[in-house]
Design a protein around this motif. Structure first.
Motif, PDB file in Angstrom:
ATOM      1  N   GLY A  28       0.841  -1.409   0.065  1.00  0.00           N
ATOM      2  CA  GLY A  28       0.030   0.367   0.298  1.00  0.00           C
ATOM      3  C   GLY A  28       0.561   1.537   0.115  1.00  0.00           C
ATOM      4  N   GLN A  29       2.238   1.738   0.041  1.00  0.00           N
ATOM      5  CA  GLN A  29       2.542   2.156   0.349  1.00  0.00           C
ATOM      6  C   GLN A  29       3.674   3.100  -0.990  1.00  0.00           C
ATOM      7  OE1 GLN A  29       4.145   3.779   2.970  1.00  0.00           O
ATOM      8  NE2 GLN A  29       4.234   1.498   4.918  1.00  0.00           N
ATOM      9  N   ARG A  30       3.349   4.373  -0.978  1.00  0.00           N
ATOM     10  CA  ARG A  30       4.228   5.320  -2.148  1.00  0.00           C
ATOM     11  C   ARG A  30       5.195   4.738  -2.303  1.00  0.00           C
ATOM     12  NH1 ARG A  30       1.586   8.086  -6.532  1.00  0.00           N
ATOM     13  NH2 ARG A  30      -0.810   7.367  -6.236  1.00  0.00           N
ATOM     14  N   LEU A  31       6.244   4.486  -2.862  1.00  0.00           N
ATOM     15  CA  LEU A  31       7.875   4.385  -2.509  1.00  0.00           C
ATOM     16  C   LEU A  31       8.509   4.638  -3.597  1.00  0.00           C
ATOM     17  CD1 LEU A  31       7.421   1.307  -3.155  1.00  0.00           C
ATOM     18  CD2 LEU A  31       7.695   1.164  -0.253  1.00  0.00           C
ATOM     19  N   PRO A  32       9.819   4.490  -3.423  1.00  0.00           N
ATOM     20  CA  PRO A  32      11.173   4.362  -5.505  1.00  0.00           C
ATOM     21  C   PRO A  32      10.259   3.198  -5.439  1.00  0.00           C
ATOM     22  CG  PRO A  32      12.007   5.537  -3.316  1.00  0.00           C
ATOM     23  CD  PRO A  32      10.600   5.183  -2.693  1.00  0.00           C
ATOM     24  N   ASN A  33      10.303   2.376  -6.982  1.00  0.00           N
ATOM     25  CA  ASN A  33       9.694   1.289  -7.334  1.00  0.00           C
ATOM     26  C   ASN A  33      10.479   0.062  -6.352  1.00  0.00           C
ATOM     27  OD1 ASN A  33       9.974  -0.149 -10.815  1.00  0.00           O
ATOM     28  ND2 ASN A  33       8.657  -0.520  -8.774  1.00  0.00           N
ATOM     29  N   ILE A  69      10.411   7.188   2.545  1.00  0.00           N
ATOM     30  CA  ILE A  69       9.175   8.508   2.938  1.00  0.00           C
ATOM     31  C   ILE A  69       8.076   7.880   2.846  1.00  0.00           C
ATOM     32  CG2 ILE A  69       8.746  10.662   3.010  1.00  0.00           C
ATOM     33  CD1 ILE A  69      11.293  11.157   1.515  1.00  0.00           C
ATOM     34  N   ALA A  70       7.736   7.947   4.570  1.00  0.00           N
ATOM     35  CA  ALA A  70       6.247   7.350   4.693  1.00  0.00           C
ATOM     36  C   ALA A  70       5.525   8.405   3.673  1.00  0.00           C
ATOM     37  CB  ALA A  70       5.993   7.210   6.407  1.00  0.00           C
ATOM     38  N   ARG A  71       4.781   8.440   2.673  1.00  0.00           N
ATOM     39  CA  ARG A  71       4.166  10.017   2.006  1.00  0.00           C
ATOM     40  C   ARG A  71       2.528   9.598   2.607  1.00  0.00           C
ATOM     41  NH1 ARG A  71       6.235   8.649  -4.223  1.00  0.00           N
ATOM     42  NH2 ARG A  71       4.601   9.771  -4.690  1.00  0.00           N
ATOM     43  N   ASP A  73      -6.870   0.566   2.762  1.00  0.00           N
ATOM     44  CA  ASP A  73      -5.566   0.017   2.579  1.00  0.00           C
ATOM     45  C   ASP A  73      -4.611   1.942   1.776  1.00  0.00           C
ATOM     46  OD1 ASP A  73      -6.938  -1.743   1.712  1.00  0.00           O
ATOM     47  OD2 ASP A  73      -4.939  -2.667   2.072  1.00  0.00           O
ATOM     48  N   GLY A  74      -5.638   2.169   0.904  1.00  0.00           N
ATOM     49  CA  GLY A  74      -6.104   3.364   0.012  1.00  0.00           C
ATOM     50  C   GLY A  74      -6.135   4.911   0.793  1.00  0.00           C
ATOM     51  N   GLY A  75      -6.129   4.313   2.157  1.00  0.00           N
ATOM     52  CA  GLY A  75      -6.319   6.341   3.027  1.00  0.00           C
ATOM     53  C   GLY A  75      -7.521   5.802   3.495  1.00  0.00           C
TER      54      GLY A  75
END
Ligand SMILES: [Cu+2]
Length: 476
Positions: A139-144, A168-170, A288-290
């Motif tokens: 579920g995280q936004r992060l570098p691939n 970074i926990a975006r 999980d999407g927020g």
């Protein structure tokens, strides 16, 4: 659930907050530790640990992980460093029933990771398993390249190796982590954990709550009398657990009357779980999407959590009492069902079962008057078998197991106190009881009524069927 982590305090590495006092945790790191990896913090107890009040970094209101704990971190020049160790563990799933699982830092599931939106995270992962692994940050936004899919975004972490993930926990929300390498084996063995990213500033979609719980839905197939899950199982699980614990081994969720309560529930089993709360209505405030937009929220008492999903529910605990909280699939509130066992309703088999079990250790039979029998009979069961449905309430057997717990709402519960207050003391005259007065003839259904059209090929004689208790456990 009021035990302090002696492991943590003995090491003097991190201190968990006192359960009632809300003491602030002190974080001190030795010079040796600063130069090397953060020393892994290992937890072997199964009690719900007091929420880990952050000693460093941005403040937040910590979560309570049901029968679990939060992983301490160390601050290294503004970066939050954690150390996860993937390893075989022994998890007591219920009192007297231990399973040989795989997990992280001494437990399955692994510890909850708690960070704050905008935090830079450095996650060291050491592999002490007999095979390669990786960690996917679900579920995280992060570098691939930090996504943890072995083969696709990184080489697998070989046994004995340590990898480092950094991102970074975006966005704030509730996430999970699990391997993305030989998943079928590793998730069936219990490798998973929760991740909570707290909001940095007041977020209009994230309310402040007084209690914040989290747990993962997981399932195992462990034969009666054995210790290790069968990993090929796709449907026929026999242990339905919350954080690798089964009722009555799951702690109650203890809150103060009129607390706003949030519960975050992730599903890493192979099937969906309609989670049902008694006595209150809740809103689904996040996935999980927020956080969910407010216009999409409606009150429910059951929410279905599909495979790979997280649901965050919130409610005002404004009714005192001991409220059941469970999966609504009735097979998921049972433990250690033997498969392909005969239905023996109507047969008094207590003596027979005892004799047979001497010859065939795995032999189990269904109760003669339905399954409720199983809770009260002293059925001989093989060693290390989860007892079936053995929760004992103040009024008798609860006849439940598996995915079941109790929400305890109390006026006298102190703010921040997660201790079990014991059973609810019902006000006089508020408990259902036997009626002994005169009883009028009850109204009964009289006729099946009509039909929309005549039936073709009508049978010569009527057929009457009898409903039997299910004899196998395979259709869920
Ligand atoms: Cu379920």
């Amino acid at each position: 659930m009021n035990k302090e982590s002696d492991v943590n305090s003995r090491r003097g590495f991190f201190k968990l907050a006192g359960i009632a006092g809300g003491a602030v945790a002190a974080a001190s790191v030795s010079r040796v530790a600063m130069a090397a990896l953060p020393e892994p913090v290992i937890q072997t107890g199964t009690d719900t640990m007091a929420p880990l009040v952050p000693g460093t970094g941005r403040p937040y209101n910590p979560v309570a992980t049901l029968n679990g704990w939060t992983l301490p971190w160390r601050m290294n020049q503004g970066v939050k460093e954690f150390h996860l160790v993937a390893e075989p563990v022994v998890r007591e799933m219920a009192p007297g029933f231990k399973a040989h699982l795989w997990g992280y830092n001494g437990q399955s599931p692994g510890p909850t990771i708690e960070v704050v939106e905008g935090d830079r995270i450095r996650m060291f992962v050491t592999n002490k398993l007999p095979e390669h692994t990786s960690v996917h940050w679900h579920g995280q936004r992060l570098p691939n390249g930090m996504d943890g899919v072995s083969g696709l975004t990184q080489p697998a972490i070989q046994p004995g190796k340590t990898f480092v993930y950094e991102f970074i926990a975006r966005r704030p929300g509730t996430f999970m982590y699990h391997p993305h390498a030989d998943e079928m084996t590793q998730m069936a063995m219990g490798m998973m954990g929760f991740w909570v990213t707290h909001p940095k500033t007041k977020n209009p979609l994230i309310d402040e709550v007084q209690r914040d719980f989290c747990f993962l839905l997981n399932a195992y197939d462990i034969d009666p009398g054995s210790y290790t899950p069968k990993i090929m199982t796709m449907m026929d699980f026999n242990l339905w657990s919350w954080n690798s614990r089964i009722f009555p081994g799951i702690d109650s969720l203890n809150v103060r009357l009129n607390d706003k309560v949030r519960i975050r529930i992730g599903n890493l089993t192979m099937t969906n779980h309609p989670i049902h709360l008694h006595g209150h209505e809740f809103l689904v405030t996040g996935t999980d999407g927020g956080p969910t937009p407010k216009s999409t929220r409606w009150y429910e008492v059951t929410t279905d959590i599909a495979v790979g999903q997280m649901r965050q529910i919130e409610f005002l605990a404004d009714e005192e009492g001991d409220w059941a909280f469970h999966c609504h699939k009735s097979h998921h509130t049972m433990n250690a069902m033997g498969h392909d066992v005969p239905t023996l309703i109507g047969v008094d088999h207590r003596d027979v079962a005892r004799k047979i079990s001497r010859l065939i250790p795995d032999y189990m039979v269904m109760g003669e008057r339905g399954m409720a029998d199983m809770a009260e009979m002293e059925m001989p069961i093989p060693d290390n078998t989860a007892p079936m449905m053995t929760g004992q309430g103040p009024f008798g057997s609860v006849e439940m197991g598996g995915m079941f717990s109790v929400l305890k709402v109390r006026k006298e519960q102190k703010t921040g106190d997660y201790k079990d207050p014991g059973w609810f003391k019902h006000p006089a005259g508020t408990v259902a009881h036997e009626y002994t007065g005169a009883i009028a003839e009850p109204a009964r259904f009289k006729s099946e009524g009509g039909q929309s059209m005549p039936r073709a090929n009508k049978n010569a004689s009527d057929t009457v069927v009898q409903v039997r208790k299910p004899s196998s456990h395979s259709d869920h």
